[in-house]
Design a protein around this motif. Structure first.
Motif, PDB file in Angstrom:
ATOM      1  N   ARG A   1       0.840  -1.204   0.000  1.00 38.45           N
ATOM      2  CA  ARG A   1       0.000   0.000   0.000  1.00 38.45           C
ATOM      3  C   ARG A   1       0.874   1.252   0.000  1.00 38.45           C
ATOM      4  O   ARG A   1       2.046   1.230   0.375  1.00 38.45           O
ATOM      5  CB  ARG A   1      -0.918   0.004   1.217  1.00 38.45           C
ATOM      6  N   GLU A   2       0.273   2.350  -0.394  1.00 37.73           N
ATOM      7  CA  GLU A   2       0.986   3.614  -0.389  1.00 37.73           C
ATOM      8  C   GLU A   2       1.059   4.170   1.034  1.00 37.73           C
ATOM      9  O   GLU A   2       0.216   3.834   1.880  1.00 37.73           O
ATOM     10  CB  GLU A   2       0.285   4.629  -1.303  1.00 37.73           C
ATOM     11  N   PRO A   3       2.037   5.001   1.326  1.00 37.16           N
ATOM     12  CA  PRO A   3       2.149   5.587   2.670  1.00 37.16           C
ATOM     13  C   PRO A   3       0.866   6.314   3.067  1.00 37.16           C
ATOM     14  O   PRO A   3       0.269   7.030   2.263  1.00 37.16           O
ATOM     15  CB  PRO A   3       3.320   6.567   2.526  1.00 37.16           C
ATOM     16  N   GLY A   4       0.438   6.087   4.297  1.00 35.82           N
ATOM     17  CA  GLY A   4      -0.753   6.766   4.797  1.00 35.82           C
ATOM     18  C   GLY A   4      -2.031   5.965   4.687  1.00 35.82           C
ATOM     19  O   GLY A   4      -3.055   6.352   5.263  1.00 35.82           O
ATOM     20  N   GLU A   5      -2.027   4.845   3.945  1.00 35.68           N
ATOM     21  CA  GLU A   5      -3.232   4.025   3.867  1.00 35.68           C
ATOM     22  C   GLU A   5      -3.472   3.336   5.205  1.00 35.68           C
ATOM     23  O   GLU A   5      -2.546   2.834   5.835  1.00 35.68           O
ATOM     24  CB  GLU A   5      -3.115   2.993   2.744  1.00 35.68           C
ATOM     25  N   LEU A   6      -4.731   3.319   5.614  1.00 33.55           N
ATOM     26  CA  LEU A   6      -5.101   2.801   6.931  1.00 33.55           C
ATOM     27  C   LEU A   6      -5.994   1.578   6.798  1.00 33.55           C
ATOM     28  O   LEU A   6      -6.668   1.404   5.777  1.00 33.55           O
ATOM     29  CB  LEU A   6      -5.826   3.896   7.732  1.00 33.55           C
TER      30      LEU A   6
END
Length: 356
Positions: free
Chosen positions: A283-288
């Motif tokens: 996942r990309e940075p910041g995905e929760l």
């Protein structure tokens, strides 16, 4: 006065058509964006028995298009919510809730009990599995699918010379080639429109009323509100692609055949914790939400091609993302580079973990 009076007085439909609906048994595979409107209108029309097969639970992201569910249903099995919804609404309908995903192990036994199958699934392995089971059992199949702004509807395996899904799409594409709405988005009205068209096709098939979309596919574009049809021709290779017996069907691995990459569930993946295995979050940075576990490596899919060397010394790699689409792309990319490695994609991604 019958609640079906407006249908019964329709020229050509009549009491005979209504009786056919009452005596019919249909199976819906997938109680999601397509399945919800199908259920609403088939139940309202008076179909006697509807089996609903889905192993998923209601989540907040479902609510823009899966119109049978509300906030009070969050976390509930979808089939349980469906059963509760219709139990008090109509006294003349039987809803059979089947809280499991369809598989080669249960498909033939379950489908055999119904007159017609409705495919409301959202992935290619399930579509091919359902199609092949219906061909083997001689059951008509009403199909619908959506992608971003476009939807399609057809009726497969209907009567003599009724073509099937493999005549239209003979080769299994990987699910990663056409992401589902969890990756690309969808306006909730589109599955509503396509689901209603599917319900209409079911009614036409069950009652012999009108002209079902046999050997035709109807396409609808929500941005232009335009429709067009494509005729299906027989594909000489479609028959050889379908298992030729019940035993051959039950030995098929549709996910592996479709994806080319072996998938694991989270339970299977967690069972490998502590081993010399890399868990790779693409996942990309910041995905929760974030995930912390032994052996976790964060390599966004957008940077993977330049960071493959980080995984060069690991014999076994498990990729995951938000929904399981990007992880399949990552697994295939690494497998092409290191064909000797044991590489897996975790099915359903973080969305599936949240439901465990």
């Amino acid at each position: 006065m019958s609640r079906f009076e407006r249908q019964i007085i329709l020229p050509g439909f009549g009491i005979e058509g209504q009786q056919k609906l009452k005596n019919s048994k249909v199976l819906l595979v997938g109680a999601g964006g397509l399945g919800c409107p199908v259920l609403i209108y088939l139940a309202a029309a008076g179909v006697g028995k509807i089996g609903v097969m889905d192993g998923d639970e209601v989540s907040i992201s479902n609510l823009n298009r899966q119109v049978l569910y509300g906030e009070k249903d969050l976390g509930k099995p979808k089939v349980e919510a469906v059963y509760s919804y219709f139990k008090g609404k109509y006294s003349d309908i039987q809803i059979e809730a089947i809280p499991e995903f369809i598989s080669v192990g249960n498909a033939l036994e379950i489908i055999a009990e119904y007159d017609l199958v409705i495919d409301g699934s959202d992935n290619f392995p399930t579509r091919y599995l359902v199609n092949d089971a219906c061909v083997l059992l001689g059951k008509p199949l009403v199909f619908g699918a959506i992608y971003q702004h476009e939807g399609q509807v057809s009726v497969f395996n209907l009567g003599e010379n009724g073509f099937n899904y493999r005549d239209l799409y003979p080769q299994m594409p990987a699910a990663k080639e056409i992401p589902n709405c969890s990756e690309t988005g969808v306006l909730g009205v589109l599955p509503g429109i396509i689901g209603n068209l599917m319900a209409l096709e079911v009614i036409k098939v069950l009652t012999d009323f009108g002209m079902p979309l046999k050997n035709r596919v109807l396409f609808f574009n929500s941005r232009s509100s335009q429709t067009y049809e494509v005729e299906i021709a027989a594909n000489p290779n479609s028959g050889s692609s379908i298992p030729n017996s019940f035993q051959a069907f039950e030995q098929m691995d549709y996910e592996l055949a479709c994806e080319g990459i072996k998938q694991l569930t989270w339970d299977e993946a967690m069972g490998k914790m502590g081993m010399d295995i890399a868990f790779v979050d693409v996942r990309e940075p910041g995905e929760l939400p974030p995930l912390e576990c032994t052996g976790l490596i964060k390599i966004p899919l957008s940077t993977l091609a330049n960071r493959l060397s980080q995984l060069e010394d690991t014999d076994e790699v498990l990729f995951f993302c938000q929904s399981g689409i990007r992880s399949q792309k990552a697994a295939e990319q690494l497998q092409n580079e290191f064909p000797e490695k044991r590489i897996y994609s975790i099915k359903g991604g973080i969305n599936a973990l949240k439901k465990n």
